[in-house]
Write an enzyme that holds these catalytic residues in place. Structure first.
Site, short mmCIF file in Angstrom:
data_model
loop_
_atom_site.label_atom_id
_atom_site.label_comp_id
_atom_site.label_asym_id
_atom_site.label_seq_id
_atom_site.Cartn_x
_atom_site.Cartn_y
_atom_site.Cartn_z
N HIS A 14 0.85 -1.19 0.00
CA HIS A 14 0.00 0.00 0.00
C HIS A 14 0.89 1.24 0.00
O HIS A 14 2.08 1.18 0.24
CB HIS A 14 -1.00 0.02 1.18
N CYS A 33 6.09 6.21 4.42
CA CYS A 33 4.91 5.44 4.01
C CYS A 33 4.24 6.04 2.79
O CYS A 33 3.35 5.42 2.20
CB CYS A 33 3.90 5.35 5.16
N HIS A 39 4.86 0.21 -0.35
CA HIS A 39 5.70 -0.70 0.45
C HIS A 39 4.79 -1.83 0.93
O HIS A 39 3.56 -1.69 0.90
CB HIS A 39 6.34 0.04 1.62
N HIS A 41 3.50 -5.14 3.58
CA HIS A 41 3.37 -5.66 4.95
C HIS A 41 2.87 -7.10 4.87
O HIS A 41 2.14 -7.45 3.94
CB HIS A 41 2.32 -4.90 5.76
N ASP A 79 -4.93 -10.52 -0.84
CA ASP A 79 -3.62 -11.17 -0.73
C ASP A 79 -2.80 -10.99 -2.01
O ASP A 79 -3.31 -11.23 -3.11
CB ASP A 79 -3.81 -12.66 -0.43
N HIS A 80 -1.56 -10.54 -1.84
CA HIS A 80 -0.65 -10.29 -2.97
C HIS A 80 -1.19 -9.22 -3.93
O HIS A 80 -0.97 -9.30 -5.13
CB HIS A 80 -0.30 -11.58 -3.71
N GLU A 124 -0.53 -4.38 11.35
CA GLU A 124 0.44 -4.09 10.29
C GLU A 124 1.81 -4.60 10.69
O GLU A 124 2.61 -4.99 9.84
CB GLU A 124 0.55 -2.58 10.05
#
Ligand code: NI
Length: 135
Positions: A14, A33, A39, A41, A79-80, A124
């Site tokens: 994100h 951020c 980046h 998580h 996801d991904h 996170e």
């Protein structure tokens, strides 16, 4: 009242960035951020359901069923993925943990088959989490 929780993990990227603000203001608020390409998580999601025990099964909600609901409506969609671009239900939302918790709540609230959705937590990192209880 009894409470049951299912934990799921997902990997996603994100970027914390408000398009209404300048680059400088974004950097002031979000620091690294806000870096342009985002980046990643390894997020942890915890979904808690509250209710009464079913006398026949001894369950509040079958955890297999809760797992399948969370996977279908959340994990399979995030996801991904890049949360700023790839997820229909996150369009137009700055994907902070706070906003993710509310968006995930909204996805799940009508899908719980036994009991009621009580809380959605998003980690996170090990040290930071956000919790939403629907109000
Ligand atoms: Ni982040």
């Amino acid at each position: 009242m009894i409470y049951v929780t299912r934990r799921e993990v997902f990997a996603a990227s994100h970027r914390l960035y408000n398009p209404k603000l300048s680059e400088a203001e974004n950097f002031e608020i979000y620091d690294k951020c806000s870096s342009p390409n985002g980046h990643g998580h390894n997020f942890t999601l915890e979904v808690m359901v509250a209710g009464e025990i079913d006398k026949k099964t001894g369950y509040l909600i079958d955890l297999k069923e809760l797992k399948n609901i969370i996977r279908k409506y959340i994990i399979d969609k995030v996801d991904h993925k890049h949360l700023n671009f790839d997820v229909e239900f996150l369009r137009g939302i700055i994907p902070t943990a706070e906003n993710l918790a509310i968006a995930f709540w909204d996805q799940l609230k009508d899908k719980i088959t036994n009991g009621k959705l009580y809380s959605v937590k998003i980690y996170e990192t090990e040290n930071n989490y956000t919790e939403y209880r629907g109000e």
